[in-house]
Design a protein around this motif. Structure first.
Motif, mmCIF file in Angstrom:
data_model
loop_
_atom_site.group_PDB
_atom_site.id
_atom_site.type_symbol
_atom_site.label_atom_id
_atom_site.label_comp_id
_atom_site.label_asym_id
_atom_site.label_seq_id
_atom_site.Cartn_x
_atom_site.Cartn_y
_atom_site.Cartn_z
ATOM 1 N N ASP A 23 67.558 25.212 -13.249
ATOM 2 C CA ASP A 23 67.121 24.869 -11.895
ATOM 3 C C ASP A 23 67.111 26.083 -10.959
ATOM 4 O O ASP A 23 67.002 25.934 -9.736
ATOM 5 N N ALA A 24 67.247 27.283 -11.529
ATOM 6 C CA ALA A 24 67.310 28.507 -10.724
ATOM 7 C C ALA A 24 66.011 29.303 -10.848
ATOM 8 O O ALA A 24 65.191 29.070 -11.744
ATOM 9 N N SER A 25 65.839 30.237 -9.942
ATOM 10 C CA SER A 25 64.703 31.162 -9.996
ATOM 11 C C SER A 25 65.090 32.459 -9.316
ATOM 12 O O SER A 25 65.880 32.462 -8.366
ATOM 13 N N LEU A 26 64.570 33.557 -9.803
ATOM 14 C CA LEU A 26 64.885 34.855 -9.208
ATOM 15 C C LEU A 26 64.143 35.007 -7.886
ATOM 16 O O LEU A 26 62.947 34.700 -7.797
ATOM 17 N N PRO A 27 64.823 35.501 -6.850
ATOM 18 C CA PRO A 27 64.219 35.571 -5.504
ATOM 19 C C PRO A 27 63.364 36.819 -5.313
ATOM 20 O O PRO A 27 63.679 37.687 -4.494
ATOM 21 N N PHE A 28 62.265 36.899 -6.048
ATOM 22 C CA PHE A 28 61.426 38.093 -5.979
ATOM 23 C C PHE A 28 60.899 38.359 -4.567
ATOM 24 O O PHE A 28 60.762 39.513 -4.162
ATOM 25 N N PHE A 29 60.586 37.312 -3.815
ATOM 26 C CA PHE A 29 59.979 37.487 -2.498
ATOM 27 C C PHE A 29 60.830 36.920 -1.354
ATOM 28 O O PHE A 29 60.437 37.022 -0.196
ATOM 29 N N THR A 30 61.972 36.328 -1.665
ATOM 30 C CA THR A 30 62.787 35.699 -0.628
ATOM 31 C C THR A 30 64.050 36.495 -0.309
ATOM 32 O O THR A 30 64.716 36.199 0.693
ATOM 33 N N ASP A 31 64.400 37.475 -1.110
ATOM 34 C CA ASP A 31 65.556 38.320 -0.861
ATOM 35 C C ASP A 31 65.086 39.729 -0.531
ATOM 36 O O ASP A 31 64.165 40.250 -1.181
ATOM 37 N N ALA A 32 65.694 40.372 0.458
ATOM 38 C CA ALA A 32 65.222 41.678 0.925
ATOM 39 C C ALA A 32 65.250 42.728 -0.173
ATOM 40 O O ALA A 32 64.267 43.449 -0.394
ATOM 41 N N THR A 33 66.372 42.842 -0.872
ATOM 42 C CA THR A 33 66.489 43.852 -1.931
ATOM 43 C C THR A 33 65.524 43.567 -3.076
ATOM 44 O O THR A 33 64.851 44.473 -3.586
#
Length: 226
Positions: A76-86
């Protein structure tokens, strides 16, 4: 903007140089095939490539789905490619490497193919190892091309709009906003501060002008040494 220009330029040239050296070394077979594979992305319009990459990196895109299927992230997870600043900064830099390395590969390959093989043979006879041959023969021969291409890449990175705007739009929370994106948002994205946007553009112009003057000076010095 400085962070973007630095990493976008030097990551391209480090990886591009490594690839060109590996492909053009004497023991590599099917050199033309490997060049074709890496340069193939140049045949696809950049805008189309960026849209495909953006779709693949969405929370329900191909990359996150693949990582879930192989068990590297929770179901149920996903990597925050565009939602996290770093993550956003790293993502645009990596995509820029994918877009820019083929051009670096082509630039350096043309020079590497014109270095006389006799120089390497003579260095081997004198007992020079691989590292010594690189720093005493290959790198000096590549130096004029590297200087010109690095300065051109820096100015191009400072003016880069399409990659960052397509992938992140300058977000999240302006984490990937450069001067070009900032000037665009001031003038066209609702704030209508055309005068302020012009001032930002003029600052960018002065920075690029200074870089161009530095490039001209270094190229003249290289020419006088030759």
């Amino acid at each position: 903007t400085i962070i973007w220009a630095f990493f976008a330029t030097f990551s391209n040239y480090i990886f591009g140089m490594i690839l060109s050296l590996l492909i053009n070394r004497k023991g590599t077979r099917a050199k033309g095939f490997w060049r074709f594979c890496f340069v193939l992305s140049c045949a696809v319009p950049m805008f189309v490539s960026l849209l495909i990459m953006r779709t693949m990196l969405q929370p329900e895109g191909a990359i996150n789905v693949l990582l879930r299927n192989v068990g590297l992230i929770a179901s149920d997870a996903s990597l925050p490619f565009f939602t996290d600043a770093t993550w956003a900064r790293v993502t645009v830099i990596i995509i820029n490497i994918w877009v820019g390395v083929p051009y670096t590969l082509l630039q350096l390959t043309g020079v590497l193919q014109n270095i006389p093989e006799e120089l390497y043979e003579a260095a081997k006879v004198d007992g020079a190892g691989t590292v010594t041959r690189f720093f005493r023969i290959t790198l000096p021969m590549l130096k004029p091309t590297i200087i010109l291409a690095v300065f051109l890449s820096i100015t191009s990175s400072l003016q880069c709009f399409d990659l960052i705007y397509t992938m992140t739009g300058g977000g999240p929370n302006n984490a990937s906003t450069t001067l070009v994106i900032y000037a665009y948002s001031l003038c066209f994205a609702g704030s209508s501060s055309a005068g302020y946007a012009m001032a930002v553009s003029n600052i960018l112009f002065v920075v690029i002008l200074v870089i161009a003057m530095l490039q001209r000076g270094m190229m003249k010095r290289e020419a006088s040494e030759i």
